[in-house]
Design a protein around this motif. Structure first.
Motif, PDB file in Angstrom:
ATOM      1  N   GLN B   3       4.205 -13.533 -13.902  1.00 10.77           N
ATOM      2  CA  GLN B   3       3.692 -11.542 -14.532  1.00 10.77           C
ATOM      3  C   GLN B   3       5.086 -11.218 -14.774  1.00 10.77           C
ATOM      4  O   GLN B   3       5.339 -10.087 -15.150  1.00 10.77           O
ATOM      5  CB  GLN B   3       3.107 -11.399 -13.510  1.00 10.77           C
ATOM      6  N   ILE B 113      -1.300   9.309 -15.101  1.00  9.49           N
ATOM      7  CA  ILE B 113      -2.330   7.783 -14.126  1.00  9.49           C
ATOM      8  C   ILE B 113      -1.900   8.506 -12.918  1.00  9.49           C
ATOM      9  O   ILE B 113      -1.030   8.524 -12.233  1.00  9.49           O
ATOM     10  CB  ILE B 113      -0.985   6.697 -14.849  1.00  9.49           C
ATOM     11  N   THR B 122       1.337   1.935  -9.584  1.00  5.72           N
ATOM     12  CA  THR B 122       0.422   1.709 -10.284  1.00  5.72           C
ATOM     13  C   THR B 122       0.801   1.862 -11.408  1.00  5.72           C
ATOM     14  O   THR B 122       0.940   0.965 -13.177  1.00  5.72           O
ATOM     15  CB  THR B 122      -1.068   2.694 -10.610  1.00  5.72           C
ATOM     16  N   ASP B 125       3.837  -0.280 -12.860  1.00  9.19           N
ATOM     17  CA  ASP B 125       3.607  -2.182 -12.809  1.00  9.19           C
ATOM     18  C   ASP B 125       2.715  -1.554 -14.000  1.00  9.19           C
ATOM     19  O   ASP B 125       2.619  -2.333 -15.130  1.00  9.19           O
ATOM     20  CB  ASP B 125       2.234  -2.468 -11.736  1.00  9.19           C
ATOM     21  N   THR B 126       1.984  -0.751 -14.472  1.00  9.65           N
ATOM     22  CA  THR B 126       0.582  -0.271 -15.634  1.00  9.65           C
ATOM     23  C   THR B 126       1.935  -0.483 -17.328  1.00  9.65           C
ATOM     24  O   THR B 126       2.116  -1.234 -17.977  1.00  9.65           O
ATOM     25  CB  THR B 126      -0.090  -0.044 -15.868  1.00  9.65           C
ATOM     26  N   ILE B 127       2.529   0.600 -16.902  1.00  8.01           N
ATOM     27  CA  ILE B 127       3.918   0.791 -18.546  1.00  8.01           C
ATOM     28  C   ILE B 127       4.819  -0.149 -18.399  1.00  8.01           C
ATOM     29  O   ILE B 127       5.444  -0.162 -19.619  1.00  8.01           O
ATOM     30  CB  ILE B 127       4.069   2.217 -18.130  1.00  8.01           C
ATOM     31  N   TYR B 129       4.569  -2.873 -18.993  1.00  7.60           N
ATOM     32  CA  TYR B 129       3.765  -4.012 -19.742  1.00  7.60           C
ATOM     33  C   TYR B 129       4.525  -3.339 -21.456  1.00  7.60           C
ATOM     34  O   TYR B 129       4.406  -4.426 -22.693  1.00  7.60           O
ATOM     35  CB  TYR B 129       1.950  -4.690 -19.649  1.00  7.60           C
ATOM     36  N   LEU B 130       3.913  -2.297 -21.557  1.00  9.39           N
ATOM     37  CA  LEU B 130       3.741  -1.875 -22.656  1.00  9.39           C
ATOM     38  C   LEU B 130       5.700  -1.548 -23.644  1.00  9.39           C
ATOM     39  O   LEU B 130       5.803  -1.435 -24.162  1.00  9.39           O
ATOM     40  CB  LEU B 130       3.488  -0.348 -23.118  1.00  9.39           C
ATOM     41  N   GLY B 185       3.048  -7.234  -9.737  1.00  4.67           N
ATOM     42  CA  GLY B 185       2.515  -6.715  -9.081  1.00  4.67           C
ATOM     43  C   GLY B 185       1.251  -6.638  -8.650  1.00  4.67           C
ATOM     44  O   GLY B 185       0.690  -7.956  -8.847  1.00  4.67           O
ATOM     45  N   HIS B 186       1.324  -6.067  -7.136  1.00  2.00           N
ATOM     46  CA  HIS B 186      -0.868  -6.456  -6.656  1.00  2.00           C
ATOM     47  C   HIS B 186      -1.270  -5.385  -6.588  1.00  2.00           C
ATOM     48  O   HIS B 186      -0.681  -4.160  -6.362  1.00  2.00           O
ATOM     49  CB  HIS B 186      -0.436  -7.424  -6.599  1.00  2.00           C
ATOM     50  N   MET B 187      -2.752  -5.324  -6.939  1.00  3.12           N
ATOM     51  CA  MET B 187      -3.700  -3.876  -6.115  1.00  3.12           C
ATOM     52  C   MET B 187      -4.900  -4.375  -5.472  1.00  3.12           C
ATOM     53  O   MET B 187      -5.342  -5.029  -6.012  1.00  3.12           O
ATOM     54  CB  MET B 187      -3.244  -3.014  -7.544  1.00  3.12           C
TER      55      MET B 187
END
Lengths: 332, 332
Positions: B3, B113, B122, B125-127, B129-130, B185-187
């Motif tokens: 990741q 978000i 979150t 973790d999400t952004i 990637y962008l 990251g993990h949820m």
């Protein structure tokens, strides 16, 4: 820099509440001449909830999308609610959807992405990076909107536009032998228009318990003329940017799936961008503006009605409160 | 699958409203013995807004983070609000922040978000990637929370925990010569607990104008025992998963930055996971639980207090309404 993401929309789904409301009924209710509502809005029929909740509608649209994807609900490994409204302020919508889907023991991560009417577009654009990278295998994106509880019928030009409903899509990494991909996504926010479209009350600024808050504060308000002016001023350069990022011309696009804002707004957008009527998905007449559900619902209808085939280039595009313009170009 | 994301936290910032409320004041207001509030909550001092709005606080924390990043506000190319509360139902928070920052002519894309108290985690973790992929260069993540307007003082065990405030971070792609990165990251979301922590009224299910909605429906409610039971049952296996994804043991982590939920919740978490007190960031005593601002605020304090250095491994971790457990492990 290329924005290519090898992501495929596996399947889509939709749900509309049972109760249908014709524009003639609204003419009558609002004391208007027969035909006024339809002519002003471009909507002849919309659905309004009776007892359905947003998470119930979301679950039904999601099951439809999961079935269309030939998956089981247990194959989903991330649930993202992409709605402009919330069922309740806490917790986030996606957790309530997980529960409605009976996935309460699944541990599937749940969170919300919100850019009002563009929430699906923003969610698709954002989460595709995680799918492309392998972080998630099958992501459920679901928009579920109840507009009807927040309409101000004294402001009839706005209220007549909306309908309730839900739409969902499952996205996954494209198999090596296939070509589905996102070519580009792009969003521009013009906060000069932040207060052109709003619900002022109900958050922390004007809390429901605030002594001065009144019923109207909790209802949708839009200055349509200001929205039109600001979006018109920027839509052409926005579109040039989105197409350039996609390495496409407008003629390369097989179908444009716009936000179903209003009959007039869609007509103006289509003319301004020079798009043929046949390449411009229009479901507003029997759905109304279903907020963030509007774009995935129109996409779902386009798929169901065979208006797009694998390999076609599709553009999602719309404006939202914020004021934002957003879109994604993808090969289906 | 790895990741790894080459993302760096350039700088962080925070803002607290001027008005400070001591636990002794609350003891007095609530008719309790001196010391009860502090003993129960672990909080001696929290800040409550007077006239500050969430977007104003967000802008001030953001400017602090942008300055710490040695950037100008015009260098930001995406604004993501990562808050558990909203300033108003429409438009999204991030648009209001863009306006408060005077970036109304910038076209910077703005969206929200939300995973309640885990929204920052979150969002990061999400952004990431962008940012890793080059879609955005400098993303502003900002949490701004006004808990105080939604507290139910009849439910004093919950109400005494919270404080208001904002925190922000700017994230960017790591230069080739540096090593900052997200390891994992993990949820996990357990919607059996979806109604353990909630504000039931104010959304589309129980709209502020609904005839049966009352003041209490719009206030925060939490079944602390049920939250404790469900999170305790799952936190150890969650942590094993997060560490395994990070290819780390708990001993590799230089600092754990937990959600500042309550003094007791943090003590139990620390003991259960076997983390030394010196490696466990705790700012609850003079901030309270500031919802989603809590983790970035504790991270900001850790940076300002020199508790982490470049190259250190940091874990953000917490629980949120949903019920969710989430976290990120990164090399600062």
């Amino acid at each position: 820099m290329s924005q290519l993401r090898n992501v495929k929309i596996l399947g889509t789904g939709k749900f509309l509440p049972k109760k249908k409301v014709t524009s003639y009924e609204l003419d009558h209710l609002l004391g208007l001449n027969n035909g006024w509502v339809e002519q002003k809005s471009g909507v002849s029929l919309r659905s309004f909830v009776e007892n359905e909740t947003a998470s119930e509608m979301a679950a039904l649209a999601s099951i439809d999308a999961i079935n269309a994807s030939n998956l089981h609900k247990e194959d989903i490994d991330c649930i993202v609610s992409v709605s402009g409204t919330m069922e309740q302020p806490i917790p986030c919508n996606a957790s309530l959807v997980q529960k409605q889907l009976g996935l309460n023991n699944s541990k599937i991560p749940c969170f919300d992405i919100n850019s009002t009417c563009l929430s699906f577009v923003t969610g698709f654009d954002t989460i595709s990076y995680l799918v492309h990278s392998g972080r998630y295998k099958n992501v459920l994106l679901v928009s579920s909107e109840i507009a009807s509880v927040g309409l101000n019928w004294k402001n009839k030009e706005n209220a007549i536009l909306f309908g309730d409903g839900a739409a969902a899509a499952v996205i996954s990494k494209t198999p090596d032998t296939e070509n589905s991909k996102i070519l580009a996504g792009h969003m521009e926010t013009f906060s000069d228009g932040a207060h052109f479209t709003e619900i002022r009350g109900g958050g922390t600024k004007l809390h429901p318990n605030h002594p001065t808050a009144n019923e109207t504060d909790f209802l949708f308000d839009m200055n349509g003329k200001s929205v039109f002016k600001l979006s018109s001023k920027n839509i052409v350069s926005y579109m040039e940017k989105l197409l350039s990022l996609s390495n496409c011309t407008i003629n390369d696009i097989d179908l444009v799936v716009p936000h179903q804002a209003s009959g007039m707004a869609m007509r103006i957008l289509r003319n301004k961008l020079g798009i043929d009527e046949a390449k411009f998905m229009n479901i507003i007449h029997n759905h109304g503006n279903t907020i963030a559900s509007s774009i995935p619902m129109a996409l779902h209808e386009a798929i169901v009605q065979n208006k797009i085939q694998r390999g076609n280039k599709v553009m999602l595009i719309g404006t939202s409160a914020g004021l934002s313009i957003g879109g994604v170009v993808f090969e289906y």
